[in-house]
Write a protein that holds these residues in place. Structure first.
Motif, PDB file in Angstrom:
ATOM      1  N   GLU A 141     -63.579 -37.636 -13.846  1.00 30.40           N
ATOM      2  CA  GLU A 141     -62.812 -36.768 -12.954  1.00 30.40           C
ATOM      3  C   GLU A 141     -63.499 -36.588 -11.608  1.00 30.40           C
ATOM      4  O   GLU A 141     -62.847 -36.277 -10.605  1.00 30.40           O
ATOM      5  CB  GLU A 141     -62.577 -35.413 -13.622  1.00 30.40           C
ATOM      6  CG  GLU A 141     -61.631 -35.483 -14.818  1.00 30.40           C
ATOM      7  CD  GLU A 141     -61.504 -34.158 -15.549  1.00 30.40           C
ATOM      8  OE1 GLU A 141     -62.247 -33.211 -15.194  1.00 30.40           O
ATOM      9  OE2 GLU A 141     -60.670 -34.073 -16.473  1.00 30.40           O
ATOM     10  N   ALA A 142     -64.826 -36.783 -11.591  1.00 29.02           N
ATOM     11  CA  ALA A 142     -65.580 -36.657 -10.340  1.00 29.02           C
ATOM     12  C   ALA A 142     -65.540 -37.940  -9.517  1.00 29.02           C
ATOM     13  O   ALA A 142     -66.125 -37.998  -8.431  1.00 29.02           O
ATOM     14  CB  ALA A 142     -67.029 -36.282 -10.647  1.00 29.02           C
ATOM     15  N   GLY A 143     -64.869 -38.973 -10.038  1.00 27.74           N
ATOM     16  CA  GLY A 143     -64.724 -40.214  -9.289  1.00 27.74           C
ATOM     17  C   GLY A 143     -65.529 -41.384  -9.807  1.00 27.74           C
ATOM     18  O   GLY A 143     -65.516 -42.464  -9.207  1.00 27.74           O
ATOM     19  N   PHE A 144     -66.211 -41.203 -10.929  1.00 29.24           N
ATOM     20  CA  PHE A 144     -66.968 -42.303 -11.531  1.00 29.24           C
ATOM     21  C   PHE A 144     -66.020 -43.424 -11.953  1.00 29.24           C
ATOM     22  O   PHE A 144     -64.942 -43.183 -12.497  1.00 29.24           O
ATOM     23  CB  PHE A 144     -67.727 -41.792 -12.752  1.00 29.24           C
ATOM     24  CG  PHE A 144     -68.461 -42.857 -13.517  1.00 29.24           C
ATOM     25  CD1 PHE A 144     -69.716 -43.268 -13.128  1.00 29.24           C
ATOM     26  CD2 PHE A 144     -67.882 -43.443 -14.637  1.00 29.24           C
ATOM     27  CE1 PHE A 144     -70.398 -44.250 -13.839  1.00 29.24           C
ATOM     28  CE2 PHE A 144     -68.550 -44.428 -15.355  1.00 29.24           C
ATOM     29  CZ  PHE A 144     -69.811 -44.836 -14.955  1.00 29.24           C
ATOM     30  N   GLN A 145     -66.443 -44.677 -11.681  1.00 25.97           N
ATOM     31  CA  GLN A 145     -65.614 -45.843 -11.997  1.00 25.97           C
ATOM     32  C   GLN A 145     -66.283 -46.667 -13.104  1.00 25.97           C
ATOM     33  O   GLN A 145     -67.285 -47.350 -12.856  1.00 25.97           O
ATOM     34  CB  GLN A 145     -65.432 -46.701 -10.748  1.00 25.97           C
ATOM     35  CG  GLN A 145     -64.711 -45.988  -9.621  1.00 25.97           C
ATOM     36  CD  GLN A 145     -64.682 -46.814  -8.351  1.00 25.97           C
ATOM     37  OE1 GLN A 145     -65.637 -46.849  -7.589  1.00 25.97           O
ATOM     38  NE2 GLN A 145     -63.563 -47.496  -8.126  1.00 25.97           N
ATOM     39  N   PRO A 146     -65.754 -46.645 -14.318  1.00 26.98           N
ATOM     40  CA  PRO A 146     -66.371 -47.376 -15.425  1.00 26.98           C
ATOM     41  C   PRO A 146     -66.398 -48.891 -15.240  1.00 26.98           C
ATOM     42  O   PRO A 146     -67.187 -49.570 -15.903  1.00 26.98           O
ATOM     43  CB  PRO A 146     -65.505 -46.989 -16.630  1.00 26.98           C
ATOM     44  CG  PRO A 146     -64.850 -45.705 -16.245  1.00 26.98           C
ATOM     45  CD  PRO A 146     -64.617 -45.814 -14.776  1.00 26.98           C
ATOM     46  N   ASP A 147     -65.555 -49.419 -14.357  1.00 34.69           N
ATOM     47  CA  ASP A 147     -65.520 -50.869 -14.154  1.00 34.69           C
ATOM     48  C   ASP A 147     -66.538 -51.353 -13.124  1.00 34.69           C
ATOM     49  O   ASP A 147     -66.637 -52.549 -12.844  1.00 34.69           O
ATOM     50  CB  ASP A 147     -64.116 -51.314 -13.746  1.00 34.69           C
ATOM     51  CG  ASP A 147     -63.633 -50.642 -12.468  1.00 34.69           C
ATOM     52  OD1 ASP A 147     -64.158 -49.554 -12.129  1.00 34.69           O
ATOM     53  OD2 ASP A 147     -62.728 -51.190 -11.821  1.00 34.69           O
ATOM     54  N   VAL A 148     -67.310 -50.431 -12.554  1.00 29.16           N
ATOM     55  CA  VAL A 148     -68.348 -50.773 -11.587  1.00 29.16           C
ATOM     56  C   VAL A 148     -69.710 -50.701 -12.274  1.00 29.16           C
ATOM     57  O   VAL A 148     -70.017 -49.704 -12.934  1.00 29.16           O
ATOM     58  CB  VAL A 148     -68.326 -49.793 -10.383  1.00 29.16           C
ATOM     59  CG1 VAL A 148     -69.506 -50.065  -9.449  1.00 29.16           C
ATOM     60  CG2 VAL A 148     -67.006 -49.914  -9.629  1.00 29.16           C
ATOM     61  N   PRO A 149     -70.554 -51.737 -12.170  1.00 25.77           N
ATOM     62  CA  PRO A 149     -71.885 -51.662 -12.771  1.00 25.77           C
ATOM     63  C   PRO A 149     -72.635 -50.417 -12.311  1.00 25.77           C
ATOM     64  O   PRO A 149     -72.595 -50.056 -11.129  1.00 25.77           O
ATOM     65  CB  PRO A 149     -72.571 -52.943 -12.286  1.00 25.77           C
ATOM     66  CG  PRO A 149     -71.443 -53.910 -12.088  1.00 25.77           C
ATOM     67  CD  PRO A 149     -70.312 -53.067 -11.550  1.00 25.77           C
ATOM     68  N   THR A 150     -73.293 -49.761 -13.239  1.00 22.80           N
ATOM     69  CA  THR A 150     -73.908 -48.454 -13.008  1.00 22.80           C
ATOM     70  C   THR A 150     -75.379 -48.481 -13.372  1.00 22.80           C
ATOM     71  O   THR A 150     -75.777 -49.111 -14.341  1.00 22.80           O
ATOM     72  CB  THR A 150     -73.191 -47.384 -13.856  1.00 22.80           C
ATOM     73  OG1 THR A 150     -71.795 -47.383 -13.527  1.00 22.80           O
ATOM     74  CG2 THR A 150     -73.776 -46.007 -13.620  1.00 22.80           C
ATOM     75  N   ALA A 151     -76.184 -47.757 -12.589  1.00 23.79           N
ATOM     76  CA  ALA A 151     -77.584 -47.525 -12.943  1.00 23.79           C
ATOM     77  C   ALA A 151     -77.681 -46.128 -13.545  1.00 23.79           C
ATOM     78  O   ALA A 151     -77.316 -45.144 -12.894  1.00 23.79           O
ATOM     79  CB  ALA A 151     -78.480 -47.641 -11.719  1.00 23.79           C
ATOM     80  N   TRP A 152     -78.153 -46.053 -14.779  1.00 26.85           N
ATOM     81  CA  TRP A 152     -78.267 -44.783 -15.494  1.00 26.85           C
ATOM     82  C   TRP A 152     -79.727 -44.337 -15.545  1.00 26.85           C
ATOM     83  O   TRP A 152     -80.605 -45.138 -15.867  1.00 26.85           O
ATOM     84  CB  TRP A 152     -77.759 -44.934 -16.923  1.00 26.85           C
ATOM     85  CG  TRP A 152     -76.325 -45.314 -17.048  1.00 26.85           C
ATOM     86  CD1 TRP A 152     -75.804 -46.574 -17.103  1.00 26.85           C
ATOM     87  CD2 TRP A 152     -75.213 -44.411 -17.147  1.00 26.85           C
ATOM     88  NE1 TRP A 152     -74.440 -46.531 -17.228  1.00 26.85           N
ATOM     89  CE2 TRP A 152     -74.037 -45.208 -17.262  1.00 26.85           C
ATOM     90  CE3 TRP A 152     -75.088 -43.028 -17.161  1.00 26.85           C
ATOM     91  CZ2 TRP A 152     -72.778 -44.656 -17.382  1.00 26.85           C
ATOM     92  CZ3 TRP A 152     -73.822 -42.474 -17.280  1.00 26.85           C
ATOM     93  CH2 TRP A 152     -72.681 -43.277 -17.386  1.00 26.85           C
ATOM     94  N   LEU A 153     -79.966 -43.061 -15.265  1.00 21.53           N
ATOM     95  CA  LEU A 153     -81.305 -42.496 -15.436  1.00 21.53           C
ATOM     96  C   LEU A 153     -81.304 -41.578 -16.647  1.00 21.53           C
ATOM     97  O   LEU A 153     -80.540 -40.607 -16.710  1.00 21.53           O
ATOM     98  CB  LEU A 153     -81.727 -41.712 -14.201  1.00 21.53           C
ATOM     99  CG  LEU A 153     -83.119 -41.072 -14.307  1.00 21.53           C
ATOM    100  CD1 LEU A 153     -84.213 -42.143 -14.385  1.00 21.53           C
ATOM    101  CD2 LEU A 153     -83.383 -40.131 -13.131  1.00 21.53           C
ATOM    102  N   VAL A 154     -82.175 -41.910 -17.604  1.00 17.68           N
ATOM    103  CA  VAL A 154     -82.327 -41.094 -18.815  1.00 17.68           C
ATOM    104  C   VAL A 154     -83.801 -40.667 -18.863  1.00 17.68           C
ATOM    105  O   VAL A 154     -84.621 -41.242 -19.564  1.00 17.68           O
ATOM    106  CB  VAL A 154     -81.934 -41.886 -20.078  1.00 17.68           C
ATOM    107  CG1 VAL A 154     -81.976 -40.990 -21.302  1.00 17.68           C
ATOM    108  CG2 VAL A 154     -80.537 -42.481 -19.917  1.00 17.68           C
ATOM    109  N   GLU A 155     -84.121 -39.673 -18.063  1.00 17.62           N
ATOM    110  CA  GLU A 155     -85.512 -39.245 -17.878  1.00 17.62           C
ATOM    111  C   GLU A 155     -85.742 -37.883 -18.529  1.00 17.62           C
ATOM    112  O   GLU A 155     -85.023 -36.926 -18.269  1.00 17.62           O
ATOM    113  CB  GLU A 155     -85.835 -39.157 -16.383  1.00 17.62           C
ATOM    114  CG  GLU A 155     -87.260 -38.707 -16.086  1.00 17.62           C
ATOM    115  CD  GLU A 155     -87.518 -38.584 -14.583  1.00 17.62           C
ATOM    116  OE1 GLU A 155     -88.685 -38.693 -14.182  1.00 17.62           O
ATOM    117  OE2 GLU A 155     -86.546 -38.366 -13.821  1.00 17.62           O
ATOM    118  N   GLY A 156     -86.761 -37.812 -19.379  1.00 18.10           N
ATOM    119  CA  GLY A 156     -87.103 -36.536 -19.993  1.00 18.10           C
ATOM    120  C   GLY A 156     -86.038 -36.000 -20.920  1.00 18.10           C
ATOM    121  O   GLY A 156     -85.931 -34.780 -21.104  1.00 18.10           O
TER     122      GLY A 156
END
Length: 270
Positions: A141-156
């Motif tokens: 809903e915030a505009g994220f596009q699942p079809d675009v490659p994404t960098a995810w940060l999973v820190e801590g």
């Protein structure tokens, strides 16, 4: 983490710059000196993990910037906490950074940065959400596009989750990721030394570590389609000229292990 990043920022040989961490501490009215008071060992929490957090921050900064400079046009900072990366990193032009955390956390940070001159160096999108709820929908809903490659940060995050919650988090990240997406994060094994240091701060922190994924990180990630590279924190700190953090020093009784990880979702060349 803000206290540790502020401490690193004050070093002449700092591994990264974070002029905003000190503002977060001041806004919260926190005196981190009490976290240097250790249990019977005499070593406080800050001293146990200071170099680990400094190296982790630099390593993950570089991983995210590399991904954003390659195939990943959008970045998601999960449970961002006091992370100031939207403001302090030189993101490639056009990068969209989604910062996801509780509404109160995001609001606190906005308030703390008033008057600091902080300006996002990216297209910065705040997403108020709880990782225990339907955060993927909030992200879309915030505009994220699942079809675009994404960098995810999973820190801590991983070590603060039970196994089933860690599995669910990775399943959701994978479902939202286009081929070629990348992930950067860390994991820490709990230990007697860390438990004692947390307990010296507050008994409530003793159970902060919930274990996270069991087994090897690379096997866990590869089971969801990610090609993973796992780095032992003791090796990585050496590449940045820092000593082995006491919390992970195998010569000290009661310590544990820590890792940094990067991974890429198969199906597309970077």
């Amino acid at each position: 983490m803000a206290a540790l990043r502020a401490k690193e920022n004050d070093r002449p040989d700092r591994l990264f710059e974070d002029p905003y961490a000190g503002r977060f501490l001041a806004a919260a009215g926190v005196d981190p000196a009490k976290w240097s008071v250790g249990p019977a060992t005499g070593t406080g929490f800050l001293e146990l993990v200071a170099d680990q957090v400094a190296v982790r921050t630099r390593f993950l900064d570089e991983s995210l910037l590399d991904a954003a400079g390659g195939p990943c046009g959008q970045v998601v900072l999960l449970a961002s906490g006091m992370d100031a990366r939207p403001y302090r990193l030189d993101w490639p032009i056009g990068t969209r950074v989604f910062e996801l955390d509780f509404a109160d956390v995001l609001g606190f940070k906005r308030h703390a940065l008033v008057g600091s001159g902080a300006v996002p160096r990216c297209e910065h999108v705040e997403v108020a959400a709880d990782l225990r709820e339907d955060w993927p929908q909030a992200l879309r809903e915030a505009g994220f596009q699942p079809d675009v490659p994404t960098a995810w940060l999973v820190e801590g995050i991983l070590y603060g989750l039970p196994q089933e919650a860690a599995d669910l988090l990775l399943e959701r990240v994978t479902e939202l990721s286009a081929p070629g997406s990348e992930l950067a994060g860390d994991h820490i094994e709990d230990s007697d030394v860390l438990r004692a240091a947390r307990g010296a701060i507050s008994p409530e922190l003793v159970e902060l570590w919930r274990g996270g994924p069991t087994g090897d990180l690379d096997t866990w990630l590869e089971g969801h389609g990610w090609e993973a590279t796992v780095h032992d924190i003791r090796v990585v700190v050496g590449t940045f000229g820092r000593p082995t953090p006491p919390a992970f020093d195998p010569t000290i009784e009661g310590t544990g292990r820590g890792w940094l990880v990067t991974a890429r979702l198969g199906g597309q060349e970077s």
